[in-house]
Design a protein around this motif. Structure first.
Motif, PDB file in Angstrom:
ATOM      1  N   UNK A 153       1.456   5.286  -0.661  1.00 18.59           N
ATOM      2  CA  UNK A 153       2.595   4.634  -1.317  1.00 18.59           C
ATOM      3  C   UNK A 153       2.158   3.381  -2.064  1.00 18.59           C
ATOM      4  N   UNK A 154       1.190   2.645  -1.519  1.00 20.96           N
ATOM      5  CA  UNK A 154       0.698   1.448  -2.185  1.00 20.96           C
ATOM      6  C   UNK A 154       0.992   0.151  -1.469  1.00 20.96           C
ATOM      7  N   UNK A 155       1.419   0.207  -0.193  1.00 16.96           N
ATOM      8  CA  UNK A 155       1.645  -1.024   0.557  1.00 16.96           C
ATOM      9  C   UNK A 155       0.307  -1.704   0.850  1.00 16.96           C
ATOM     10  N   UNK A 156       0.233  -3.037   0.764  1.00 16.25           N
ATOM     11  CA  UNK A 156      -1.006  -3.724   1.150  1.00 16.25           C
ATOM     12  C   UNK A 156      -1.297  -3.511   2.628  1.00 16.25           C
ATOM     13  N   UNK A 157      -2.556  -3.508   2.959  1.00 18.67           N
ATOM     14  CA  UNK A 157      -2.933  -3.202   4.337  1.00 18.67           C
ATOM     15  C   UNK A 157      -2.369  -4.204   5.339  1.00 18.67           C
ATOM     16  N   UNK A 158      -2.104  -5.419   4.873  1.00 16.26           N
ATOM     17  CA  UNK A 158      -1.545  -6.436   5.758  1.00 16.26           C
ATOM     18  C   UNK A 158      -0.159  -6.060   6.272  1.00 16.26           C
ATOM     19  N   UNK A 159       0.495  -5.096   5.627  1.00 20.38           N
ATOM     20  CA  UNK A 159       1.826  -4.647   6.049  1.00 20.38           C
ATOM     21  C   UNK A 159       1.785  -3.474   7.022  1.00 20.38           C
ATOM     22  N   UNK A 160       0.667  -2.788   7.126  1.00 20.26           N
ATOM     23  CA  UNK A 160       0.661  -1.494   7.794  1.00 20.26           C
ATOM     24  C   UNK A 160       1.075  -1.578   9.257  1.00 20.26           C
ATOM     25  N   UNK A 161       0.504  -2.519  10.001  1.00 23.90           N
ATOM     26  CA  UNK A 161       0.832  -2.615  11.428  1.00 23.90           C
ATOM     27  C   UNK A 161       2.309  -2.946  11.621  1.00 23.90           C
ATOM     28  N   UNK A 162       2.807  -3.896  10.853  1.00 25.93           N
ATOM     29  CA  UNK A 162       4.207  -4.307  10.986  1.00 25.93           C
ATOM     30  C   UNK A 162       5.146  -3.138  10.728  1.00 25.93           C
TER      31      UNK A 162
END
Length: 404
Positions: A153-162
């Protein structure tokens, strides 16, 4: 009293373990494939294979559309979701919206994501392989589907865990607990990030699926921003925790039934048929709801406009009329026309990618730590098996191995 017949005493939310839920559906199937229950506000409950399939296909009488703008139409009970998703829209509006994801996740397009599924599977296994122990849910079955979906999708990796924890924890913890409240608060942050990222794609397109969604045109006009947000939300929800549940089910099954694990190790080509049997026997989405739009008859039962209807993927897959020895897991079962991805216009659009992620994880586990054993005394199931099944914890131990 009601004149709806036959009447059954079935409470979807009464069984709080997988075993009890499975048993309640078995008892219901033995009574009748379709019946009316006064529990949970009153609804038709459909447990037979042919009857579930017929209702899934008949969108003209069994509608997915919301009657309340804030309450999901496809989940039984007061399930409040912030966005109306394409799964809750009927034709004709449904067709152009469905096309957005059906093109992005068609078989060939999904196959192009296999290297990423393989990459992230290896990456997360490397994180624990040398230790000889892990918690399979949070260390493997949650992060892999999340990484594949959110990266695509293109979310930054910093968002993945959240994001992945929010979707997992809302199902993994009981309502009213601190962890469930935290998950609900995390959903606010998820929605904020979806809105921010979709808006960013409108301003500056990128080479990712979120850009393709937000710039999609219908009849020459770009889709509205809130529509793009709802499609992204549905894609994240469908792409993260459902595949997680399927992976967890298979890993626990293979730990409990070593003969099935041995067969997969000795005959790796069996993974194709085994995947379909895992889907039939352990469907991640156990039920979907519909609303009767105009009076209709199903299996001799007269249903009225406005009646709620519950269709069970789980129960349909255990119907002896459709599957010989249906209560038994048969690793090489063929044919296997289960309904675990649904059927008809609302069939799961991400089914091809889900199978890819599942097979990559199972292959890697059987290759890299095939002797794993799950500590059954420490397993924690989801607190409710009404709609989505899964595991909050699956601790395992195995012979340590090298990083890849």
């Amino acid at each position: 009293m009601t004149d709806r017949r036959p009447v059954v005493d079935f409470d979807l939310f009464a069984a709080v373990t997988r075993a009890d839920s499975d048993e309640s559906w078995r008892e219901l199937r033995e009574q009748c494939p379709v019946g009316w229950t006064e529990r949970n506000g009153g609804y038709w409950v459909v447990s037979g294979y042919e009857e579930v399939a017929a209702a899934f296909r008949d969108w003209e009488h069994f509608s997915s559309a919301r009657t309340d703008p804030e309450i999901s139409s496809i989940v039984l009970g007061d399930s409040r979701l912030p966005l109306l998703t394409p799964e809750e829209i009927d034709p004709p509006d449904w067709y152009p919206l469905r096309r957005i994801l059906s093109e992005l996740l068609a078989p060939r397009a999904a196959e192009r994501l296999r290297p990423r599924a393989r990459h992230w599977t290896a990456h997360y296994i490397d994180e624990f392989i040398e230790a000889g122990r892990c918690e399979l849910t949070h260390d493997l079955s949650v992060p892999v589907p999340a990484a594949v979906t959110l990266e695509w999708l293109g979310f930054p990796r910093s968002d993945w865990d959240m994001i992945s924890h929010a979707f997992h924890d809302i199902a993994a913890h009981s309502r009213g607990t601190a962890k469930h409240r935290n998950a609900q608060m995390a959903f606010d942050e998820v929605m904020t990030r979806i809105r921010q990222e979709v808006a960013a794609r409108e301003r500056a397109p990128r080479d990712d699926a979120m850009t393709a969604i937000s710039h999609h045109e219908i009849d020459g006009a770009r889709i509205a921003r809130d529509v793009a947000e709802s499609i992204v939300f549905m894609t994240v929800g469908g792409g993260v925790d459902t595949t997680t549940a399927l992976i967890g089910a298979a890993l626990q099954h293979l730990s409990q039934f070593p003969d099935d694990r041995r067969r997969l190790l000795e005959e790796p080509d069996l993974l194709v048929s085994a995947t379909e049997e895992f889907l039939r026997y352990y469907p991640p989405a156990r039920t979907h709801a519909r609303t009767v739009s105009t009076d209709v008859e199903l299996a001799g039962c007269s249903m009225r406009a406005g009646d709620r209807v519950l269709l069970s993927e789980l129960s349909s897959g255990r119907d002896e009329r459709a599957f010989p020895a249906a209560e038994r897991f048969v690793i090489d079962r063929n044919p296997n026309r289960h309904l675990s991805f649904g059927v008809g216009i609302h069939r799961c659009v991400g089914s091809h990618l889900a199978r890819i992620e599942f097979t990559e994880v199972l292959t890697a586990v059987l290759t890299r730590f095939p002797d794993y054993e799950i500590d059954e005394d420490a397993v924690v199931e989801y607190p409710n098996w009404a709609s989505i099944g899964g595991w909050a914890r699956l601790p395992a131990a195995f012979t340590p191995g090298p990083r890849s």
